[in-house]
Write a protein that holds these residues in place. Structure first.
Motif, PDB file in Angstrom:
ATOM      1  N   LYS B 150      -3.788   4.132 -11.220  1.00 34.68           N
ATOM      2  CA  LYS B 150      -5.208   3.827 -10.996  1.00 34.68           C
ATOM      3  C   LYS B 150      -6.050   4.688 -11.906  1.00 34.68           C
TER       4      LYS B 150
ATOM      5  N   LYS D 150     -16.053  -0.376  -4.534  1.00 30.19           N
ATOM      6  CA  LYS D 150     -14.659   0.043  -4.737  1.00 30.19           C
ATOM      7  C   LYS D 150     -14.090   0.544  -3.423  1.00 30.19           C
ATOM      8  N   THR D 152     -10.429   1.813  -1.337  1.00 26.84           N
ATOM      9  CA  THR D 152      -9.010   2.155  -1.305  1.00 26.84           C
ATOM     10  C   THR D 152      -8.601   2.317   0.145  1.00 26.84           C
ATOM     11  N   ARG D 154      -5.159   3.353   2.295  1.00 26.18           N
ATOM     12  CA  ARG D 154      -3.769   3.796   2.217  1.00 26.18           C
ATOM     13  C   ARG D 154      -3.259   4.157   3.595  1.00 26.18           C
ATOM     14  N   ASN D 214       2.117  -3.061  -1.734  1.00 27.42           N
ATOM     15  CA  ASN D 214       0.964  -2.656  -2.523  1.00 27.42           C
ATOM     16  C   ASN D 214       0.256  -3.886  -3.049  1.00 27.42           C
ATOM     17  N   ILE D 216      -3.676  -5.228  -5.082  1.00 21.56           N
ATOM     18  CA  ILE D 216      -4.993  -4.934  -5.658  1.00 21.56           C
ATOM     19  C   ILE D 216      -5.751  -6.245  -5.766  1.00 21.56           C
ATOM     20  N   ASP D 230      -7.972  -1.652  -3.502  1.00 26.39           N
ATOM     21  CA  ASP D 230      -6.538  -1.433  -3.664  1.00 26.39           C
ATOM     22  C   ASP D 230      -5.945  -0.945  -2.357  1.00 26.39           C
TER      23      ASP D 230
END
Lengths: 336, 336, 336, 336
Positions: B150, D150, D152, D154, D214, D216, D230
């Motif tokens: 990334k 944006k 993320t 996880r 995973n 994106i 992502d």
């Protein structure tokens, strides 16, 4: 589940937080009675939480429906209330500081010894997840043997003059510093000597009641290890409580200075907010502390924070105030 | 110490930094000649650093006192200058991107193969202590096998329209993204497929030259691993280059957003400054890169960054630009 | 450009850094001569940097080709060398501390007064971009009037016993603390009173030479404002220099604890490296300081850091050492 | 205080958290009934919280003592339960995602329209103090107009295969990504186009059920602004949810990666812990969300998060999954 029926004395700012915690956040407890010399306030809080209300703390203590007593009234009332509650055989929790004078605090300690009633001293930082984790890691040897203790306590703004007045607050070393002195003992053991300086540097009105707005105390522990505590009543940017232990294998630092997980990034500047005040910083610690009190009483476990801890932290604070007044270093153990 | 006599072509913003580095920061080098089509500028810089000045790059290249050539002139001049320098047998360093088109870049690669002259491609990030340490740690297995790449590149403000014009800059994917595409290859290997989007979201004038101010490209590596690069020409708060590698044993993040080690803590706010621009962020990397070039030439070591690296990073950038234009994913390996 | 021809005395660890800076990083300077009582070392460094080498500092000082003298030899040699250089009319820079005793330092001050020769004291922190920016912001009123000064200096590991020996280093307050005492004066003004404690807590060998490995000093400034400096020779995790100024409108904190811009994130843990030592932390400051010295001499500007600054910072350090030894607070102004 | 009597359907991991919240943390609510098809589990939780227990969700819904229904059962049961509850006229809260298919979700939306019964969709991030503060600041113009989103997400470790199976979880885009797609809509508005890639890069078993570990996705909003999300099921170091909005006047970043406020500083390394998982990160958000639901029902306020929000976030997720499967960009608005 057997629930502990708790009576709460003192409904000031922190008292109302305790009322909420005892009513809604601690399943093993029932808040059955509240007392405050302001009877209207007592009735209002009592109504809010379905608890008996009284303006007479003694009535609450002697109420047979009250299994245990939590005291968060002004410091000068701690001694009589704690002694009365212990004599009534009620397991008792009392917010720091234990008292304004060592003589009073020792009277409380004597009552605890004589009655054998359960007593737990309130030092909520020990229940903060950060401090608790630090203690655990240090006990497990993560940083070897700690040899220097450093603590910073910053309030964002000064309290009212009537609050700050050393006749009721005990002054900056007793009111603010006692938390750090308790941490010092918890992490490192007894303090032998203290040197302190203080001043009215920012809030001139504090001079009229005899308090300081800033102070620094260096500690020599009984075995020669060192410590330093700096205090400000005017942190301004926010509430900042940071503690460091330097050890033979590493250093642990506890503390944080951002409340909300936001970074705001504008032209040439990246900024975040600050921790507003002690309730935001230690909200969880206060709840966990009361939970721990209830568990200890219900499961007949010894108190993890004792009146002795209260007396000894107060002794350091009193010694620091004397050192600050005289310009001399003061022997803590002979301070009375 | 044998010193390498270097000639520098191109004295724009970065060229002047290179002049200073070559003159004063790299002991193993002597800057003997500078060239810029702006002869006045060449003479001024030449005087400042005691170097021969010319407005004719070819004269510099053919000057027998010039052992090696550093090219940091506008991108459209890279191909002819590099080819000429390689044919003259002069070890050559050329700033990224290699060229505006793959055809040109491949001509440069062919010249390097045919002449066998030493060539080093400029991708300074590889010499940044942060990126270099990350590469070393990853090579040593610190995070296991990386599986996601990334990267974020943010310029603080858009360049001039004449600079941004894709006819000279190559557009946002070539001009800015090529650094991230090179990192992607360096850390993860070749890219098979790219999908990209872009837009003129903040700086409407950019539309007049056909560039974007923001773009995002997702990468599928040849072995199926994934990557994503987001680019903005309008970071506004500062220059922010952040790269993450997610691996089977952990993640490494490279980057920072504070320039000066100062926190300013005012009422309810804690703030710090930002990294102004690429020269502040990569000053050390630029110097180390030129030092490495000189060492490689002097010690006859192979170039760690080759024309192949330049071609392949450019290939990804060109593929990304096409994907952005067509809305389709693009096969990188068949991009020409 | 007229260049200043500089002679450098003392080629120990820091001396070699100064040699490199004077030779390669400061365009307005030429390093023309180096001296060290270790003649082999002098010759080696002289050869490396194309400078005359001698084992006789007096020869360097009297050499007519030497315009200015930079002294970075052991502290006990500062007085004679500085006096000799000033008497020779050579603009002189001397690394901190000025001397081991106040008497010696005052002799140096007297020589500067009598000769009128330019003298600049070395306190590199003032030239660090972080400290310089903090000073600028404070001078511009960013945090109002500072009222508390807090400084922490941590070396990652103790020096050799021969270095630490107070007979050569001056002891922890003089050797380490003097930087913080100079910052205290720079940011806040003169100190009236100091209370200090210290101990041998981690490195028992230090007791054999009479030094401490940890120390804390509280400062009362002439106008009643407060300060505290804590020092450790055993920071262990790395080199950590952090300074805070609490002001009426905010707080400024200078310092950082991560060297490389990498976060390594593994199972349940996020980690980064630390600042290795003073050369990494203050590399730029050292260069800027020598640059400033050269500019001041060339442009006939007064020294921004004077022998008076050296004397007064040393006075606080000496007072702190005495307070530590006696357990009493010490009046700084009457310390001789 | 009038309390809302709530029935809770689904007593899995999150269901038990909801049971605790509804019983002990939300004063305006009483948990009167719990249902789970695992009757033993229902009885156990019912006993713990003094609530009626049943293995028949329909019985709970039709129970006249249940004023409102909270549904946190497996996703494939959402549609029938929500429709039944709405038809019974019970204000209903349903955890995300609304359903596994758009058809089902639209059936739920139709039921809400037809019955006019109050419905609130569960997207707890909107109630997180960090995200709520970001929204407020953006609405107040702090960063101007946001132009890039944006996000993320996880997870620290992959879920069980049975959980991950797209037939029950919907796959990574629906299960994990829907939170980010909802944030995208909340902060920026509707999404027109999505391009996505995904892979089985770390947990090969996931391939057996057809999920990715995973992924994106790049988003093009209806007005051309851009976004990127992502996702990883194997964050490994901890739970990390970070979101950025780039705006014309600045950038806001929401997220944090340290759970306990402790730094451990050992030789050359400074480390802290990580956020363990979603319950630690969003504990407060879950409570605030249920509180908000209760307040909305009691005070007859409209739902701040609607079934439309659920449908549209799901639409983006479904479009992303299709783009990932086909390698083509997908028009979100025509996705059914």
């Amino acid at each position: 589940m057997t629930r502990l029926s708790v009576g709460l004395i003192g409904l000031g700012r922190l008292g109302r937080v305790y009322a909420r915690d005892l009513s809604t956040r601690i399943p093993q407890v029932r808040l059955v009675a509240v007392a405050d010399t302001n009877g209207d306030l007592a009735r209002q809080i009592g109504a809010e939480f379905d608890a008996l209300a009284t303006d007479d703390p003694s009535a609450l203590i002697s109420n047979p429906n009250v299994d245990a007593v939590v005291i968060v009234s002004p410091t000068h009332t701690h001694r009589p209330l704690v002694v009365e509650s212990l004599r009534a055989g009620k397991p008792t929790f009392c917010e720091k500081p234990p008292a304004l004078s060592l003589a009073e605090a020792e009277t409380m300690a004597a009552a605890e010894r004589q009655t054998g009633t359960f007593f737990q001293m309130g030092f909520m930082r020990r229940f903060d997840p950060g401090y608790a984790a630090a203690k655990k890691q240090i006990d497990e040897g993560r940083i070897g043997r700690p040899f220097v203790f450093k603590a910073t306590s910053r309030d964002p703004f000064p309290p009212s003059l009537s609050y700050a007045d050393p006749k009721s607050s005990g002054g900056i070393f007793v009111d603010m510093g006692i938390h750090d002195f308790d941490l010092a003992r918890w992490f490192m053991g007894d303090v032998a000597k203290v040197q302190a300086v203080g001043g009215v540097l920012v809030v001139p009105e504090l001079a009229t009641v005899g308090d300081h707005d800033n102070a620094i105390a260096t500690l020599t522990f009984a075995d020669g290890r060192l410590g330093v505590v700096d205090l400000t009543r005017n942190g301004l940017y926010g509430y900042d409580i940071t503690t460091e232990l330097l050890g033979t294998e590493g250093t642990i630092r506890v503390g944080y200075i951002r409340e909300t997980p936001i970074l705001v990034m504008t032209r040439n500047t990246i900024a975040h907010d600050t921790v507003p005040y002690f309730m935001e910083r230690f909200e969880r610690a206060y709840t966990l502390q009361l939970q721990n009190f209830a568990d200890n009483v219900l499961q007949r476990r010894p108190a993890p924070v004792t009146i002795h801890d209260g007396v000894e932290a107060l002794r350091i604070a009193v010694a620091a105030a004397r050192s600050c007044a005289t310009g001399q270093s003061v022997d803590v153990r002979s301070t009375t």
